[in-house]
Design a protein around this motif. Structure first.
Motif, short mmCIF file in Angstrom:
data_model
loop_
_atom_site.label_atom_id
_atom_site.label_comp_id
_atom_site.label_asym_id
_atom_site.label_seq_id
_atom_site.Cartn_x
_atom_site.Cartn_y
_atom_site.Cartn_z
N GLY A 6 70.98 40.66 90.88
CA GLY A 6 70.03 40.13 89.92
C GLY A 6 70.69 39.66 88.64
O GLY A 6 70.03 39.06 87.78
N VAL A 7 71.99 39.86 88.50
CA VAL A 7 72.75 39.40 87.34
C VAL A 7 73.49 38.13 87.73
O VAL A 7 74.30 38.14 88.66
CB VAL A 7 73.75 40.46 86.85
N LEU A 8 73.20 37.04 87.04
CA LEU A 8 73.80 35.76 87.36
C LEU A 8 74.97 35.45 86.44
O LEU A 8 74.91 35.70 85.23
CB LEU A 8 72.75 34.64 87.27
N ALA A 9 76.02 34.91 87.00
CA ALA A 9 77.21 34.55 86.21
C ALA A 9 76.89 33.36 85.32
O ALA A 9 76.15 32.46 85.69
CB ALA A 9 78.36 34.22 87.14
N THR A 10 77.49 33.36 84.13
CA THR A 10 77.28 32.28 83.17
C THR A 10 78.56 31.95 82.45
O THR A 10 79.47 32.79 82.36
CB THR A 10 76.20 32.68 82.13
N ASN A 11 78.64 30.72 81.96
CA ASN A 11 79.75 30.34 81.09
C ASN A 11 79.26 30.16 79.65
O ASN A 11 79.98 29.61 78.82
CB ASN A 11 80.44 29.07 81.59
N ASP A 12 78.06 30.64 79.36
CA ASP A 12 77.45 30.53 78.04
C ASP A 12 77.89 31.72 77.18
O ASP A 12 77.34 32.82 77.29
CB ASP A 12 75.92 30.50 78.18
N VAL A 13 78.87 31.48 76.35
CA VAL A 13 79.42 32.55 75.52
C VAL A 13 78.36 33.14 74.59
O VAL A 13 78.28 34.36 74.42
CB VAL A 13 80.62 32.04 74.70
N GLU A 14 77.55 32.27 74.00
CA GLU A 14 76.53 32.76 73.06
C GLU A 14 75.52 33.65 73.76
O GLU A 14 75.05 34.64 73.18
CB GLU A 14 75.82 31.57 72.40
N ALA A 15 75.18 33.33 75.01
CA ALA A 15 74.24 34.16 75.76
C ALA A 15 74.84 35.54 76.03
O ALA A 15 74.14 36.56 75.97
CB ALA A 15 73.86 33.47 77.07
N ILE A 16 76.12 35.57 76.32
CA ILE A 16 76.80 36.84 76.57
C ILE A 16 76.83 37.68 75.29
O ILE A 16 76.55 38.89 75.31
CB ILE A 16 78.23 36.60 77.09
N ILE A 17 77.18 37.05 74.18
CA ILE A 17 77.26 37.78 72.91
C ILE A 17 75.89 38.33 72.51
O ILE A 17 75.78 39.39 71.89
CB ILE A 17 77.84 36.87 71.82
N ALA A 18 74.82 37.62 72.89
CA ALA A 18 73.47 38.05 72.52
C ALA A 18 72.96 39.21 73.38
O ALA A 18 71.96 39.85 73.03
CB ALA A 18 72.50 36.87 72.64
N LEU A 19 73.64 39.52 74.48
CA LEU A 19 73.18 40.59 75.36
C LEU A 19 73.30 41.96 74.70
O LEU A 19 74.17 42.19 73.87
CB LEU A 19 74.01 40.59 76.65
#
Length: 348
Positions: free
Chosen positions: A57-70
């Motif tokens: 259910g966890v999808l890989a991303t290259n969105d750095v801002e989305a990762i930092i917001a987690l």
């Protein structure tokens, strides 16, 4: 010992990152909440698919801002190259960071980066820890642990011997195997910062023994293929680089106290041969009183070969340290600060 589940992010899913990602998915001590990838082909894929496991259910991303917001307790930071500014962003956002590429200990070389990390960690109220198999374990915490078996130390030698013909990896091309000696010496050296980086491990041992670093020296030797050597990624042509030996020596009180050897070879069909044998291993030799040595190697596989476990161990040393890093006081943590790490979720 805490029984809570730690919310983790896997940053990068290369050879090291895939190992820790699988560990996080399968270990009940962790809850995977994010995966940062740099390969566009991996974006949008389920984390489980990246390591041949069922969907998470966890999808890989290259969105750095989305990762930092987690909302996450810790990031296992495992890219090919270090990015201190990015690590500081993660720390400042309130996430602990364990990095498999250091820095490992404060030296003149790493002082500025460690100070930068310390400031970011204090701002975020979290901690940073750098570790890996070598540097980060076999050349620092392991010899420091074994020194308790010594009455007097004259010299310590640490060896990493990796037969990349048995365990091929991206580091074959990265380190310049298959080049002529002239090509290897002419191009930018991928090991340019190896000496000061391994020097962090050596300085940690000296600090643990109450001594000061006086000098750090380097020697580099190459071996050439006698015949063409085929491997899954191509062919090492006869007369090109098939083996490399890096030797770093740390001096104190006018004597060479610590010698670290890194042997990377493509089998044994090379000149000089160095007499290493076919088995990949880590070895620590203690000279003094009493004299002894320790060898650490993988058990033989179905073909009777001993694979090189350095990549796997690097990932697991980072992953298993996460609970204590998260529960520690804010700041940059070395092995001295963590003490005896107590892994969680391994019996399952």
């Amino acid at each position: 010992m805490s029984q809570k589940s730690y919310r983790v992010i896997q940053w990068a899913t290369g050879t090291v990152g895939k190992v820790s990602l699988r560990h996080f998915i399968e270990n009940p001590a962790f809850e995977l909440v994010g995966v940062l990838v740099t390969n566009p082909e991996k974006v949008g894929k389920d984390a489980g698919e990246l390591v041949d496991l069922p969907p998470t259910g966890v999808l890989a991303t290259n969105d750095v801002e989305a990762i930092i917001a987690l909302d996450a307790d810790c990031v296992l930071f495992a890219p090919m190259l270090q990015d201190i500014d990015m690590v500081c962003r993660l720390l400042s956002s309130g996430k602990n960071v364990v990095s498999t590429i250091g820095p490992f200990f404060t030296t003149d070389f790493s002082k500025a980066e460690v100070e930068q990390l310390e400031a970011a960690a204090q701002e975020g109220g979290v901690s940073f820890h750098g570790c890996g198999i070598h540097p980060g374990f076999i050349g620092d915490i392991m010899p420091m642990t074994l020194t308790r078996l010594m009455d007097r130390i004259d010299r310590i030698q640490v060896f990493e011997i990796a037969n990349k013909l048995v365990s091929p990896s991206v580091y074959i091309e990265f380190m310049g195997f298959g080049l002529t000696p002239e090509e290897l010496s002419a191009r930018p050296n991928c090991m340019e910062y190896a000496m000061p980086t391994f020097g962090e491990s050596m300085a940690m041992v000296l600090a643990g023994l109450g001594k000061q670093v006086e000098n750090l020296t380097e020697k580099h030797e190459i071996a050439l293929a006698r015949n063409d050597i085929a491997y899954p990624g191509g062919v090492i042509r006869a007369g090109t680089v098939a083996g490399q030996h890096w030797e770093w020596t740390m001096w104190t009180e006018g004597k060479p106290l610590l010698l670290y050897h890194l042997y990377y070879v493509m089998g044994e069909d090379m000149e000089p041969n160095w007499g290493l044998g076919a088995t990949s291993r880590h070895r620590i030799v203690f000279e003094g009183n009493p004299e002894f040595e320790m060898t650490l190697t993988a058990s033989p596989d179905a073909e009777g070969k001993h694979p090189f476990l350095g990549i796997i161990w690097t990932a697991l040393l980072g992953a298993t340290a996460i609970p204590q890093v998260c529960d520690a006081k804010p700041g940059v943590l070395t092995h001295f600060d963590l003490g005896v790490v107590r892994p969680q979720g391994l019996i399952r």
